[in-house]
Motif scaffolding. Structure first.
Motif, PDB file in Angstrom:
ATOM      1  N   ALA A 256      -3.028   1.083  11.994  1.00 35.10           N
ATOM      2  CA  ALA A 256      -1.796   1.880  12.037  1.00 35.10           C
ATOM      3  C   ALA A 256      -1.949   3.040  11.066  1.00 35.10           C
ATOM      4  N   VAL A 257      -1.111   4.022  11.247  1.00 35.24           N
ATOM      5  CA  VAL A 257      -1.171   5.229  10.420  1.00 35.24           C
ATOM      6  C   VAL A 257      -0.018   5.217   9.420  1.00 35.24           C
ATOM      7  N   LEU A 258      -0.371   5.349   8.154  1.00 34.43           N
ATOM      8  CA  LEU A 258       0.640   5.440   7.096  1.00 34.43           C
ATOM      9  C   LEU A 258       0.835   6.918   6.770  1.00 34.43           C
ATOM     10  N   ASP A 259       2.044   7.384   6.909  1.00 32.68           N
ATOM     11  CA  ASP A 259       2.327   8.807   6.735  1.00 32.68           C
ATOM     12  C   ASP A 259       2.115   9.239   5.278  1.00 32.68           C
ATOM     13  N   GLY A 260       1.980  10.516   5.076  1.00 34.61           N
ATOM     14  CA  GLY A 260       1.828  11.052   3.735  1.00 34.61           C
ATOM     15  C   GLY A 260       2.990  10.663   2.843  1.00 34.61           C
ATOM     16  N   ARG A 261       2.695  10.317   1.601  1.00 37.48           N
ATOM     17  CA  ARG A 261       3.718   9.972   0.602  1.00 37.48           C
ATOM     18  C   ARG A 261       4.576   8.770   1.020  1.00 37.48           C
ATOM     19  N   SER A 262       4.021   7.911   1.844  1.00 37.74           N
ATOM     20  CA  SER A 262       4.784   6.752   2.311  1.00 37.74           C
ATOM     21  C   SER A 262       4.159   5.466   1.786  1.00 37.74           C
ATOM     22  N   TYR A 263       4.854   4.377   1.978  1.00 36.84           N
ATOM     23  CA  TYR A 263       4.336   3.088   1.533  1.00 36.84           C
ATOM     24  C   TYR A 263       4.743   2.016   2.532  1.00 36.84           C
TER      25      TYR A 263
ATOM     26  N   VAL B 183      -4.464   2.593   7.971  1.00 39.22           N
ATOM     27  CA  VAL B 183      -4.411   1.285   7.329  1.00 39.22           C
ATOM     28  C   VAL B 183      -4.789   0.266   8.396  1.00 39.22           C
TER      29      VAL B 183
ATOM     30  N   PHE C 160       0.830  -1.197   0.000  1.00 42.70           N
ATOM     31  CA  PHE C 160       0.000   0.000   0.000  1.00 42.70           C
ATOM     32  C   PHE C 160       0.869   1.253   0.000  1.00 42.70           C
TER      33      PHE C 160
ATOM     34  N   LEU D 230      -5.591  -3.480   8.797  1.00 41.36           N
ATOM     35  CA  LEU D 230      -5.628  -4.840   8.255  1.00 41.36           C
ATOM     36  C   LEU D 230      -6.215  -5.810   9.283  1.00 41.36           C
TER      37      LEU D 230
ATOM     38  N   ALA E 245       5.931  13.274   7.689  1.00 40.30           N
ATOM     39  CA  ALA E 245       5.787  13.989   6.415  1.00 40.30           C
ATOM     40  C   ALA E 245       5.134  15.339   6.671  1.00 40.30           C
TER      41      ALA E 245
ATOM     42  N   ARG F 274      -2.914  -4.559  13.946  1.00 39.10           N
ATOM     43  CA  ARG F 274      -3.727  -3.486  14.511  1.00 39.10           C
ATOM     44  C   ARG F 274      -3.857  -2.371  13.486  1.00 39.10           C
TER      45      ARG F 274
ATOM     46  N   SER G  58      -1.268  13.958   3.485  1.00 41.07           N
ATOM     47  CA  SER G  58      -1.727  13.714   4.852  1.00 41.07           C
ATOM     48  C   SER G  58      -1.720  12.219   5.152  1.00 41.07           C
ATOM     49  N   PRO G  59      -1.594  11.852   6.424  1.00 43.40           N
ATOM     50  CA  PRO G  59      -1.557  10.426   6.761  1.00 43.40           C
ATOM     51  C   PRO G  59      -2.919   9.756   6.573  1.00 43.40           C
TER      52      PRO G  59
ATOM     53  N   ARG H 100      -0.198  18.339   7.650  1.00 43.77           N
ATOM     54  CA  ARG H 100      -1.267  18.135   6.647  1.00 43.77           C
ATOM     55  C   ARG H 100      -2.114  16.921   6.976  1.00 43.77           C
TER      56      ARG H 100
END
Lengths: 124, 232
Positions: free
Chosen positions: A77-84, A46, A36, A48, B227, A75, A42-43, B232
């Protein structure tokens, strides 16, 4: 509902790919690889753990599946902006499954449901 | 590969460096302290936790920069010298302060308590003064300070105001080369622009509250763990 050996979807800011992987456990549980990426600044959430997952057997019978999580790790979780990120999760099942379907929208806490199905027999 | 298979393969020496070995089947950690994965599936893997990709921990930033500092001369209070422009003019020319501009490298690390409030510590390393007995210059050798600031996030970056307090060692040439310790209290303004989601480029300018004629300015690169600093 789409059905393939691997599938992709975009849910809001989240780009998602789901691919079946060869079972690795002695029990040969079906394994799904989730990849993903967050296309926004922005975050995003996610999740699952809470998403509905359904397996379908050759006789057409459907089964609700839960992730194999002996240590209680999975659990929200938060995926940060522009992250994978990526995870591989096994789904224990007592019966042989040919399909596993995931509500992809629920991963990002979106509605309505967006079911994606992958063929578990494609990797056997 | 099953656990038994992994164990057999490890004993037979056919498993590569990325595979688990017979001595680390329970924890994933070998006798030499290294952790090797036999599996990447949640529940079977041992070394990397679930969601290592997630945003977690404090909202931290780190900066590297270069400052230019004007320090007044070793005589203490700034003296103002008047230079005459031509012998026929009785009017003084622009005043010249007794002091010098020195350059220094600064490194700092901080945490954003909220989007608008941050604290940081910084260390600064300067080059000292050039040895010139006729001059009355002072320049930074080394310094350290604690910083608290208020920040206004903007779409393209941010602006902030901060106060710094600490101490420094300065070198001066007031007759002979010597060093002295002194306190720092500075107010500064900063502005930065995002050059990537995790990196900003910015500039800072400040003024001492102890010695009003001393000032600083500089440029810096900053890296963030979140980020866009979580704005944001």
């Amino acid at each position: 509902m789409t059905r393939s050996s691997g599938t992709r979807a975009t849910i809001g800011c989240l780009d998602l790919a789901i691919t079946p992987r060869a079972p690795v456990s002695p029990e040969r549980y079906p394994v799904l690889a989730y990849e993903f990426g967050n296309r926004c600044d922005s975050p995003v959430v996610v999740d699952l753990a809470a998403m509905p997952v359904i397996g379908r057997a050759a006789d057409g019978q459907s089964y609700a599946l839960a992730p194999y999580d002996p240590h209680g790790e999975i659990r929200e979780a938060v995926l940060d902006g522009r992250s994978y990120g990526s995870e591989r999760i096994a789904y224990p099942s007592a019966v042989e499954l040919i399909d596993v379907c995931v509500d992809a929208a629920a991963i990002a806490r979106h509605a309505p449901a967006q079911w994606l199905c992958v063929m578990t027999d494609a990797v056997r | 590969m099953s656990r038994i298979g992994v164990m057999l393969a490890g004993v037979l020496g056919v498993v590569g460096a990325t595979e688990v070995r017979a001595d680390d089947l329970d924890s994933g950690v070998g006798l030499d302290g290294t952790c090797t994965e036999s599996d990447t599936v949640v529940g079977y893997r041992r070394c990397s936790p679930y969601a290592s990709w997630s945003r977690s921990g404090p909202n931290v930033f780190a900066e590297l920069g270069v400052n230019a500092r004007f320090l007044v001369g070793a005589s203490g209070a700034p003296t103002i010298a008047y230079r005459r422009v031509g012998t026929s003019s009785p009017e003084p020319a622009a005043p010249a302060k007794d002091g010098a501009i020195g350059f220094s490298f600064v490194e700092r690390i901080g945490v954003r308590i909220t989007s608008a409030l941050y604290i940081a510590v910084e260390a600064e390393l300067g080059s000292g003064v050039e040895i010139n007995e006729d001059a009355n210059d002072r320049a930074l050798l080394i310094g350290g300070a604690g910083v608290a600031g208020l920040r206004l996030p903007l779409h393209v970056g941010s602006i902030s105001a901060e106060i710094a307090g600490g101490g420094r060692v300065v070198e001066d040439t007031g007759g002979r080369l010597s060093t002295s310790n002194e306190a720092i209290v500075e107010v500064r303004g900063r502005a930065s622009l995002w050059v990537s989601p995790w990196c900003t480029f910015g500039a800072v300018a400040g003024k001492s509250l102890i010695q009003r004629d001393e000032w600083m300015m500089g440029v810096f690169l900053s890296a963030d763990t979140f980020a866009f600093a979580g704005d944001r």
